[in-house]
Motif scaffolding. Structure first.
Motif, PDB file in Angstrom:
ATOM      1  N   UNK A 290       0.800  -1.225   0.000  1.00 57.85           N
ATOM      2  CA  UNK A 290       0.000   0.000   0.000  1.00 57.85           C
ATOM      3  C   UNK A 290       0.834   1.276   0.000  1.00 57.85           C
ATOM      4  N   UNK A 291       2.122   1.170   0.254  1.00 52.84           N
ATOM      5  CA  UNK A 291       2.917   2.362   0.564  1.00 52.84           C
ATOM      6  C   UNK A 291       2.986   3.382  -0.561  1.00 52.84           C
ATOM      7  N   UNK A 292       3.141   2.917  -1.794  1.00 55.34           N
ATOM      8  CA  UNK A 292       3.253   3.866  -2.902  1.00 55.34           C
ATOM      9  C   UNK A 292       1.971   4.675  -3.053  1.00 55.34           C
ATOM     10  N   UNK A 293       0.830   4.028  -2.893  1.00 58.56           N
ATOM     11  CA  UNK A 293      -0.438   4.753  -2.979  1.00 58.56           C
ATOM     12  C   UNK A 293      -0.613   5.717  -1.809  1.00 58.56           C
ATOM     13  N   UNK A 294      -0.156   5.330  -0.623  1.00 63.23           N
ATOM     14  CA  UNK A 294      -0.223   6.234   0.525  1.00 63.23           C
ATOM     15  C   UNK A 294       0.626   7.473   0.257  1.00 63.23           C
ATOM     16  N   UNK A 295       1.846   7.266  -0.207  1.00 65.39           N
ATOM     17  CA  UNK A 295       2.711   8.408  -0.522  1.00 65.39           C
ATOM     18  C   UNK A 295       2.084   9.298  -1.586  1.00 65.39           C
ATOM     19  N   UNK A 296       1.493   8.679  -2.610  1.00 65.86           N
ATOM     20  CA  UNK A 296       0.854   9.450  -3.675  1.00 65.86           C
ATOM     21  C   UNK A 296      -0.313  10.270  -3.123  1.00 65.86           C
ATOM     22  N   UNK A 297      -1.106   9.673  -2.237  1.00 63.05           N
ATOM     23  CA  UNK A 297      -2.243  10.386  -1.639  1.00 63.05           C
ATOM     24  C   UNK A 297      -1.772  11.570  -0.800  1.00 63.05           C
ATOM     25  N   UNK A 298      -0.723  11.360  -0.024  1.00 57.56           N
ATOM     26  CA  UNK A 298      -0.181  12.449   0.800  1.00 57.56           C
ATOM     27  C   UNK A 298       0.330  13.585  -0.082  1.00 57.56           C
ATOM     28  N   UNK A 299       0.961  13.233  -1.200  1.00 55.11           N
ATOM     29  CA  UNK A 299       1.452  14.266  -2.113  1.00 55.11           C
ATOM     30  C   UNK A 299       0.300  15.063  -2.719  1.00 55.11           C
ATOM     31  N   UNK A 300      -0.803  14.398  -3.041  1.00 60.01           N
ATOM     32  CA  UNK A 300      -1.980  15.128  -3.538  1.00 60.01           C
ATOM     33  C   UNK A 300      -2.486  16.106  -2.484  1.00 60.01           C
TER      34      UNK A 300
END
Length: 470
Positions: A290-300
Motif C-alpha cells: 500500500x505504501x506507494x499509494x499512501x505516498x501518492x495520496x499524501x502528495x496530492x
C-alpha cells in the motif's frame, strides 16, 4: 496427486537444499562485506524498535502469557518486557513483537518480512550456544539471505494461493540461521531444511476478518527453525528434497503456479549478491503493497487537494496484490479493526488525503470510525496497474477527480524504502527512536540502540541482550 517437478525445468540446476547448506557451512563472518553487516545491524535495530512499540498492544501480553504459561522462564530476553523465556519460547514471542504492527522490513522479490524471524531465532540460538554478537549478526544475515531467496523463487505465487511467505519460507531461513549457530555440518543443514518442511506454515485467511494469526507467523517460523536445527544436530533425518520434491515446498503449496517458479534464484550469486541490501525498510506501519499509494495520496494533499473537492479516487496497484489489499471491497472500505485497516487501499489512501500522514495513531480509534475518513474511503476504487514493475518495486498511482472537472494524478513508480529508493541509516535511527519512545524512556532506548548496533564487537550476547528488555 502432485507430479514431480518437470525435470526439463530443473535441468542444470543443483538442489537448493544442498547449495544453501554448503553456503552456510562455508560462510565466515569476514566473508560478508562491512557495508552489508552494517546495514544488517540497522535492520535488526528496526525490528527491535517495532518490538518495543508492540509491547503496548493487547496481543503482546496475551501471547506472552500463553507461551510463558506453557514453559515458564528461561535465559532469553523478551524485547521490551522485563522477562526471559526458554530459547524456543522467546523466539516465538519476539517474532510476534517484531511483526506485530506490520511495520517491519520486506524483501520485495521474496515478498517476505525476513528480519522479524531472523532476529528472534538468532538471538535465541546465540544465547543458547554462547555465541558472540558477531556470530549472531552473521546468523541473522543467513536467515535474511536464505528466506528472501526461497521466497523469490515463487515470484509472488504464494500470496495468490493464500499462503503467507513470511511464515512459510521464513521457517527455512530460520533453520539455516540456527543451524549455523549450532555448528551443524553440511549434511545436518540439509536435513534441517527437510525437517522444517513439515513445520513451515502461514495462511492468509486473517485477511478476511483482521485476525491476529499473521502477527505470530515470524515467531512460529523462528520456533520451527530452531527446533528443526536442534533435531538435525541429534541425527534426526529430514525429507531429502524439501524444495524439488513431489510434495516439496513449491509443488505442494503452489499447484499449477509452480510452473512460473524461477528455481535459479535460490542460489544465484550466493555470497556475492547480498539480499539484505535488497530488503526494504518500511516508512509506514501498513502492508508494504500500500505504501506507494499512501505516498501518492499524501502528495496530492500537499498539492492542495481537499477531501470535500473530491468526487472519485482511483488507485492503481499491481495486479498481484489485489487479493491482499483491495478485496473484498466492502470490508476494505470500512475496516473493522486496525489489522484490516493496515491491508486496505481505500482506508489508507483516504487517511493520506484527509490527514496528510499515516502513523500508528491513524490505525486506532478514533480514526477507524472517523466519518470523514470513511466517507472518503467509499470514493476509492482500484484498478490494476499495467505498467507496474512488481515485484522489483511495489508501484502505486492515485488519481483524484475533483468537482471542477480536473483529474490530478501522482504516481510512485518505486515505493519509498525499496532498494532503488532506500531509507538511509539516519532514517532508520529516527524510526527506531520514535517506536522506542512509545515503550521505554530515552536512556533505555539509547542502551538498546548501542547494544544492537554494537553487536559485531560484542563477546557476551547474553549480557548485552539484557538491554533489550528495556
Amino acid at each position: 496427486m502432485n507430479k514431480p517437478l518437470d525435470m526439463q525445468t530443473l535441468v542444470g540446476l543443483k538442489d537448493p537444499a544442498a547449495e544453501l547448506a554448503r553456503f552456510v557451512v562455508s560462510l565466515k563472518a569476514e566473508d560478508i562485506p562491512s557495508e552489508v553487516r552494517a546495514r544488517a545491524r540497522h535492520h535488526l535495530l528496526d525490528a527491535a524498535g517495532i518490538a518495543l512499540a508492540s509491547t503496548k498492544y493487547d496481543f503482546a501480553q496475551r501471547t506472552f502469557n500463553a507461551i510463558a504459561g506453557l514453559g515458564g522462564s528461561g535465559r532469553v530476553p523478551v524485547i521490551g518486557m522485563p522477562m526471559s523465556l526458554a530459547p524456543r519460547d522467546a523466539a516465538t514471542v519476539n517474532g510476534l513483537l517484531c511483526h506485530g504492527l506490520d511495520f517491519d522490513d520486506t524483501h520485495l522479490g521474496g515478498i517476505v518480512h525476513p528480519t522479524a524471524s531472523a532476529l528472534p531465532v538468532s538471538l535465541s540460538a546465540a544465547i543458547h550456544t554462547g555465541a558472540s554478537g558477531r556470530d549472531l549478526v552473521t546468523a541473522a544475515i543467513i536467515g535474511i539471505e536464505t528466506s528472501a531467496r526461497i521466497g523469490a523463487v515463487a515470484k509472488g505465487g504464494f500470496h495468490q494461493v493464500g499462503f503467507h511467505p513470511t511464515g512459510l519460507v521464513g521457517a527455512f531461513g530460520c533453520a539455516l540461521a540456527a543451524g549455523y549457530l549450532f555448528g551443524l555440518s553440511e549434511r545436518e543443514l540439509t536435513h534441517a531444511q527437510g525437517i522444517v518442511l513439515s513445520f513451515a506454515s502461514g495462511s492468509l485467511e486473517f485477511l478476511e476478518d483482521g485476525a491476529w494469526n499473521k502477527r505470530i507467523h515470524p515467531g512460529w517460523a523462528a520456533a520451527a527453525g530452531i527446533t528443526a536445527a536442534a533435531l538435525a544436530k541429534q541425527g534426526f533425518k529430514g525429507a531429502g528434497l524439501p524444495y524439488f520434491g513431489r510434495f516439496g515446498l513449491f509443488a505442494s503449496h503452489l499447484g499449477p503456479l509452480v510452473e512460473q517458479c524461477d528455481f535459479s534464484l535460490a542460489a544465484k550469486d550466493l555470497g556475492q549478491s547480498w539480499e539484505v541490501l535488497n530488503t526494504a525498510i518500511k516508512p509506514y506501519p501498513a502492508c508494504h503493497f500500500t505504501h506507494a499509494c499512501v505516498d501518492a495520496a499524501i502528495q496530492l494533499r500537499e498539492q492542495g487537494v481537499q477531501p470535500d473537492e473530491i468526487v472519485e479516487i482511483e488507485a492503481l496497484v499491481p495486479a498481484e496484490v489485489v487479493k491482499v489489499v483491495c478485496e473484498p471491497e466492502a470490508s476494505k472500505k470500512k475496516p473493522a479493526n486496525s489489522y484490516e485497516a493496515q491491508f486496505s487501499i481505500p482506508y489508507l489512501v483516504a487517511c493520506g488525503l484527509a490527514l496528510g500522514k499515516l502513523t500508528l495513531t491513524e490505525l486506532e480509534e478514533p480514526a477507524l470510525t472517523d466519518p470523514a475518513i470513511l466517507a472518503l474511503a467509499q470514493k476509492v476504487r482500484y484498478s490494476t496497474d499495467p505498467a507496474s514493475p512488481f515485484p522489483r518495486a511495489y508501484s502505486g498511482e492515485v488519481r483524484a477527480t475533483l468537482k471542477d472537472g480536473r483529474t490530478l494524478t501522482v504516481r510512485e513508480e518505486i515505493n519509498r524504502g525499496a532498494p532503488d529508493r532506500p531509507l538511509s541509516d539516519a532514517d532508520i535511527l529516527e524510526k527506531f527512536r520514535a517506536n522506542a519512545a512509545s515503550s521505554v524512556n530515552p536512556a533505555a532506548a539509547a542502551r538498546i540502540e548501542a547494544a544492537v548496533l554494537g553487536l559485531d564487537d560484542c563477546t557476551d550476547v547474553e549480557a548485552s541482550a539484557r538491554a533489550l528488555a528495556g
